[in-house]
Design a protein around this motif. Structure first.
Motif, PDB file in Angstrom:
ATOM      1  N   ILE A  28      -1.433  -2.402   4.414  1.00 12.39           N
ATOM      2  CA  ILE A  28      -2.005  -2.766   5.339  1.00 12.39           C
ATOM      3  C   ILE A  28      -2.198  -4.415   5.249  1.00 12.39           C
ATOM      4  O   ILE A  28      -2.671  -5.303   6.177  1.00 12.39           O
ATOM      5  CB  ILE A  28      -3.320  -2.156   5.645  1.00 12.39           C
ATOM      6  CG1 ILE A  28      -4.266  -2.521   6.837  1.00 12.39           C
ATOM      7  CG2 ILE A  28      -4.227  -2.442   4.116  1.00 12.39           C
ATOM      8  CD1 ILE A  28      -5.195  -1.340   7.099  1.00 12.39           C
ATOM      9  N   LYS A  29      -2.256  -5.062   4.128  1.00 11.70           N
ATOM     10  CA  LYS A  29      -2.473  -6.505   3.671  1.00 11.70           C
ATOM     11  C   LYS A  29      -1.421  -7.464   4.578  1.00 11.70           C
ATOM     12  O   LYS A  29      -1.722  -8.519   4.408  1.00 11.70           O
ATOM     13  CB  LYS A  29      -2.486  -6.694   2.220  1.00 11.70           C
ATOM     14  CG  LYS A  29      -3.490  -5.817   1.326  1.00 11.70           C
ATOM     15  CD  LYS A  29      -4.827  -6.165   1.874  1.00 11.70           C
ATOM     16  CE  LYS A  29      -6.096  -5.670   0.817  1.00 11.70           C
ATOM     17  NZ  LYS A  29      -5.780  -4.098   0.891  1.00 11.70           N
ATOM     18  N   ALA A  30      -0.377  -6.529   4.889  1.00 12.77           N
ATOM     19  CA  ALA A  30       0.451  -7.295   5.833  1.00 12.77           C
ATOM     20  C   ALA A  30      -0.097  -7.912   7.032  1.00 12.77           C
ATOM     21  O   ALA A  30       0.335  -8.883   7.583  1.00 12.77           O
ATOM     22  CB  ALA A  30       1.542  -6.621   6.096  1.00 12.77           C
TER      23      ALA A  30
ATOM     24  N   CYS B 114     -11.472   1.957   2.979  1.00 10.44           N
ATOM     25  CA  CYS B 114     -12.380   0.842   2.655  1.00 10.44           C
ATOM     26  C   CYS B 114     -12.511   0.116   1.407  1.00 10.44           C
ATOM     27  O   CYS B 114     -12.948   1.032   0.377  1.00 10.44           O
ATOM     28  CB  CYS B 114     -13.676   0.753   3.486  1.00 10.44           C
ATOM     29  SG  CYS B 114     -14.947  -0.460   3.102  1.00 10.44           S
ATOM     30  N   GLY B 115     -12.057  -0.805   1.174  1.00 11.79           N
ATOM     31  CA  GLY B 115     -12.239  -1.442  -0.044  1.00 11.79           C
ATOM     32  C   GLY B 115     -13.395  -2.543  -0.070  1.00 11.79           C
ATOM     33  O   GLY B 115     -14.637  -2.246   0.097  1.00 11.79           O
ATOM     34  N   VAL B 116     -13.220  -3.671   0.327  1.00  9.45           N
ATOM     35  CA  VAL B 116     -14.311  -4.664   0.428  1.00  9.45           C
ATOM     36  C   VAL B 116     -14.836  -4.613   1.960  1.00  9.45           C
ATOM     37  O   VAL B 116     -15.832  -5.090   2.165  1.00  9.45           O
ATOM     38  CB  VAL B 116     -13.820  -6.232  -0.063  1.00  9.45           C
ATOM     39  CG1 VAL B 116     -12.589  -6.773   0.940  1.00  9.45           C
ATOM     40  CG2 VAL B 116     -14.957  -7.132  -0.223  1.00  9.45           C
ATOM     41  N   GLY B 117     -13.712  -4.131   2.875  1.00  5.46           N
ATOM     42  CA  GLY B 117     -14.437  -3.873   4.219  1.00  5.46           C
ATOM     43  C   GLY B 117     -13.487  -4.766   5.239  1.00  5.46           C
ATOM     44  O   GLY B 117     -13.572  -4.500   6.309  1.00  5.46           O
ATOM     45  N   GLY B 118     -12.568  -5.667   4.753  1.00  3.63           N
ATOM     46  CA  GLY B 118     -12.005  -6.694   5.783  1.00  3.63           C
ATOM     47  C   GLY B 118     -11.038  -6.029   6.624  1.00  3.63           C
ATOM     48  O   GLY B 118     -11.000  -6.097   7.744  1.00  3.63           O
ATOM     49  N   ALA B 119     -10.218  -5.132   5.908  1.00 10.08           N
ATOM     50  CA  ALA B 119      -9.168  -4.537   6.740  1.00 10.08           C
ATOM     51  C   ALA B 119      -9.810  -3.595   7.730  1.00 10.08           C
ATOM     52  O   ALA B 119      -9.610  -3.547   8.982  1.00 10.08           O
ATOM     53  CB  ALA B 119      -7.901  -3.788   5.696  1.00 10.08           C
ATOM     54  N   PRO B 120     -10.574  -2.603   7.256  1.00  8.86           N
ATOM     55  CA  PRO B 120     -11.166  -1.574   8.220  1.00  8.86           C
ATOM     56  C   PRO B 120     -12.029  -2.351   9.123  1.00  8.86           C
ATOM     57  O   PRO B 120     -12.052  -1.742  10.226  1.00  8.86           O
ATOM     58  CB  PRO B 120     -12.118  -0.508   7.296  1.00  8.86           C
ATOM     59  CG  PRO B 120     -12.178  -1.298   5.884  1.00  8.86           C
ATOM     60  CD  PRO B 120     -10.842  -2.414   5.821  1.00  8.86           C
TER      61      PRO B 120
ATOM     62  N   ALA C 289      -2.939   5.129   7.425  1.00  4.59           N
ATOM     63  CA  ALA C 289      -2.324   5.355   6.167  1.00  4.59           C
ATOM     64  C   ALA C 289      -1.964   3.756   5.595  1.00  4.59           C
ATOM     65  O   ALA C 289      -1.488   2.682   6.368  1.00  4.59           O
ATOM     66  CB  ALA C 289      -0.985   5.854   6.008  1.00  4.59           C
ATOM     67  N   THR C 290      -2.759   3.338   4.447  1.00  2.00           N
ATOM     68  CA  THR C 290      -2.873   1.953   4.244  1.00  2.00           C
ATOM     69  C   THR C 290      -1.784   1.291   3.382  1.00  2.00           C
ATOM     70  O   THR C 290      -1.732  -0.043   3.265  1.00  2.00           O
ATOM     71  CB  THR C 290      -4.106   1.567   3.877  1.00  2.00           C
ATOM     72  OG1 THR C 290      -4.381   2.665   2.804  1.00  2.00           O
ATOM     73  CG2 THR C 290      -5.234   1.793   4.771  1.00  2.00           C
ATOM     74  N   GLY C 291      -1.113   2.206   2.512  1.00  2.00           N
ATOM     75  CA  GLY C 291      -0.017   1.552   1.552  1.00  2.00           C
ATOM     76  C   GLY C 291       0.913   2.489   0.859  1.00  2.00           C
ATOM     77  O   GLY C 291       0.441   3.810   1.283  1.00  2.00           O
TER      78      GLY C 291
ATOM     79  N   GLY D 141      -4.752  -5.856  -6.230  1.00  6.97           N
ATOM     80  CA  GLY D 141      -3.200  -6.059  -6.275  1.00  6.97           C
ATOM     81  C   GLY D 141      -2.522  -6.120  -4.996  1.00  6.97           C
ATOM     82  O   GLY D 141      -1.798  -7.027  -4.863  1.00  6.97           O
ATOM     83  N   ASN D 142      -3.023  -5.412  -3.837  1.00  9.40           N
ATOM     84  CA  ASN D 142      -2.083  -5.409  -2.664  1.00  9.40           C
ATOM     85  C   ASN D 142      -2.477  -6.645  -1.931  1.00  9.40           C
ATOM     86  O   ASN D 142      -1.465  -7.362  -1.285  1.00  9.40           O
ATOM     87  CB  ASN D 142      -2.505  -4.328  -1.790  1.00  9.40           C
ATOM     88  CG  ASN D 142      -1.755  -2.862  -2.386  1.00  9.40           C
ATOM     89  OD1 ASN D 142      -0.816  -2.988  -3.052  1.00  9.40           O
ATOM     90  ND2 ASN D 142      -2.183  -1.870  -1.766  1.00  9.40           N
ATOM     91  N   LEU D 143      -3.460  -7.203  -2.056  1.00  7.81           N
ATOM     92  CA  LEU D 143      -3.497  -8.563  -1.362  1.00  7.81           C
ATOM     93  C   LEU D 143      -3.027  -9.848  -2.031  1.00  7.81           C
ATOM     94  O   LEU D 143      -2.365 -10.514  -1.344  1.00  7.81           O
ATOM     95  CB  LEU D 143      -5.342  -8.855  -1.109  1.00  7.81           C
ATOM     96  CG  LEU D 143      -5.853 -10.208  -0.378  1.00  7.81           C
ATOM     97  CD1 LEU D 143      -5.084 -10.124   1.040  1.00  7.81           C
ATOM     98  CD2 LEU D 143      -7.152 -10.550  -0.536  1.00  7.81           C
TER      99      LEU D 143
HETATM  100  C1  LIG Z   1      -6.875  -3.531   0.621  1.00 11.64           C
HETATM  101  C2  LIG Z   1      -6.624  -1.993   0.784  1.00 11.64           C
HETATM  102  C3  LIG Z   1      -7.403  -1.157   1.511  1.00 11.64           C
HETATM  103  C4  LIG Z   1      -8.892  -1.415   1.926  1.00 11.64           C
HETATM  104  O1  LIG Z   1      -8.773  -2.926   2.527  1.00 11.64           O
HETATM  105  P1  LIG Z   1     -10.084  -3.789   2.267  1.00 11.64           P
HETATM  106  O2  LIG Z   1      -9.979  -4.938   3.095  1.00 11.64           O
HETATM  107  O3  LIG Z   1     -10.374  -4.017   0.962  1.00 11.64           O
HETATM  108  O4  LIG Z   1     -11.355  -2.910   2.755  1.00 11.64           O
HETATM  109  C5  LIG Z   1      -7.224   0.312   1.821  1.00 11.64           C
HETATM  110  N1  LIG Z   1      -5.908   0.590   1.232  1.00 11.64           N
HETATM  111  C6  LIG Z   1      -5.257  -0.054   0.780  1.00 11.64           C
HETATM  112  C7  LIG Z   1      -3.813   0.793   0.172  1.00 11.64           C
HETATM  113  C8  LIG Z   1      -5.229  -1.512   0.435  1.00 11.64           C
HETATM  114  O5  LIG Z   1      -4.427  -2.163  -0.365  1.00 11.64           O
END
Ligand SMILES: *Cc1c(COP(=O)(O)O)cnc(C)c1O
Length: 447
Positions: A123-125, A284-290, A422-424, A175-177
């Motif tokens: 999703i970081k793309a 959700c991690g830090v929240g930016g993507a969701p 699905a994020t990664g 990692g992914n960012l």
């Molecule tokens: C970064 C990430 C998230 C969450 O995104 P945030 O911006 O950190 O909330 C979820 N799933 C995967 C696989 C990610 O890499």
């Protein structure tokens, strides 16, 4: 012994004010629903510092860059440099989940396949690439090397690479960012430094180093890697720090997904309105993507779309920030929660305060999930649909089960369309994918 106080309050006080905390602290899976939801109220949108115009501008910027992306990353050429994932109905998975979790699952279930997004594999793309491109555009326009009307594919020429090599990018990441910033940054010629938290996987560090990225490793968690990275970057005037905790560019890059999703639903003949609500489940991690995606979706569908974030039971940072109202004033560690999860990208102890503020009246709720369930869902998805994802990307799949068991939510589900985001997964090495799957199968057998 003196009792530990959190923002001046004792643990007992916190639990009295926010009772769900007692379950959250004991790592129970919970569903928290948002009392502050005001999603049909124009004021809830108008008071925000970002708006629909910002989302449209971000979309236009992505379009300007599409020719460059197609040139730098030939795998994106079939879609003319537009980085987008499929929306796939997963009915067999729905049936498998119904059997596994003995839940009555109403409505249709789709997977938003960001697990296979090109260039970054996650999703970081959406966010990470966008921020790098926006920064490159600003530098190139500012120097007079580029005009907005130009065909941006010229930016892959040597002249531009040389220009960008005078500048650097830095980011703190689990990692992914880091992958997304490193891959796009080096493709344009930037010097890139990624500050990696202790939980970052070795293969991600190796991949980045193979592209010439400087990887700095930390023994502490994500928040520390971001803090150190930010501090070092500030000392270098030629360096742009991609700030996962505060960046509006990351957020807007993600938000464009909502416009694209609308086109995909339109093409499928799916109407979204109050009688046919859309439920979207976002890890959700830090929240930016969701957060960015929720922000975009709410602008399009208001109270016809319901956004739920998902966090590991060991890293429920957005949940505690929103439920207590203390936002980024509190971390999971403050409440004795260890922030240890195998969900890559989700091991974040303190949510973004910026995102928390923007979504506090727009998000429908947050649920938590145990790591073991991530592996089970991942294995069920592979067996039923043949789709491979990484553990964190499986978190959203539990959404329909969680809501079907909640009395209040269940009555909205009759004509619902559910989308698990699905994020990664795409870049995970094959042997690790196999290990994930086998772990899931083992856990399914134990039951
Ligand atoms: C970064 C990430 C998230 C969450 O995104 P945030 O911006 O950190 O909330 C979820 N799933 C995967 C696989 C990610 O890499």
């Amino acid at each position: 012994m003196e009792q530990q106080r959190i923002l001046g309050k004792s643990m007992e006080q916190w639990i009295l004010e926010t009772p769900i905390l007692s379950e959250v602290i004991s790592y129970k899976q919970v569903l928290w629903t948002n009392d502050k939801l005001k999603d049909n109220d124009n004021e809830a949108y108008e008071k925000l510092e970002l708006n629909w115009k910002d989302i449209r501008e971000a979309e236009e910027r992505w379009n300007r860059f599409a020719p460059l992306i197609a040139r730098l990353f030939p795998e994106t050429a079939p879609k003319q440099g537009i980085i987008e994932s499929n929306l796939t109905e997963i009915e067999k998975m729905k049936n498998a989940m119904r059997d596994q979790y003995t839940a009555e699952l109403k409505g249709r279930l789709f997977l938003k396949c960001d697990n296979s997004l090109p260039v970054a594999g996650s999703i970081k793309a959406r966010g990470g690439l966008y921020e790098v491109l926006k920064h490159a555009e600003k530098l190139a326009l500012g120097s007079g090397l580029l005009k907005e009307q130009d065909d941006y594919s010229v930016m892959a020429d040597e002249k531009y690479r040389e220009f960008f090599s005078g500048y650097s990018l830095a980011v703190g990441s689990t990692g992914n960012l880091g992958l997304s910033i490193g891959i796009m940054g080096t493709a344009l010629g930037f010097r890139v430094t990624v500050h990696m938290s202790a939980d970052a996987k070795q293969w991600k560090k190796d991949l980045l180093r193979s592209k010439g990225v400087t990887v700095v490793e930390y023994e502490s968690d994500y928040s520390k890697a971001v803090e150190e990275g930010r501090r070092l970057a500030l000392q270098d005037p030629m360096c742009h720090f991609v700030d996962d905790e505060h960046s509006k560019d990351l957020f807007l890059g993600y938000s464009v997904a909502a416009i694209r999703l609308k086109h995909q639903l339109d093409a499928l003949g799916i109407t979204v309105d109050r009688e046919h609500p859309l439920f979207v489940y976002l890890p959700c991690g830090v929240g930016g993507a969701p957060g960015g995606i929720c922000f975009g979706l709410k602008h399009i569908w208001k109270d016809a779309v319901h956004c739920f974030f998902v966090e590991p039971t060991h890293s429920p940072c957005m949940l505690i920030g929103l439920a207590t109202g203390a936002n980024d004033g509190v971390s999971v560690q403050d409440f004795g929660i260890d922030n240890i999860t195998e969900g890559d990208g989700l091991a974040v102890g303190r949510a973004s305060g910026f995102v928390g503020k923007v979504i506090e009246e727009l998000i429908s709720g947050v649920y938590t999930i145990e790591d073991d369930e991530l592996y089970k869902l991942l294995a069920l998805l592979k067996d039923s649909e043949g789709i491979e994802i990484e553990p964190s990307a499986a978190a959203g799949l539990m959404g329909p089960c969680v809501l079907s068991k909640d009395e209040k939510a269940a009555r909205y589900l009759e004509n619902a369309v559910h989308i698990a985001w699905a994020t990664g997964g795409a870049f995970v090495p094959a042997e690790m994918k196999r290990d994930f799957y086998e772990k899931g199968k083992r856990l399914l057998r134990i039951e």
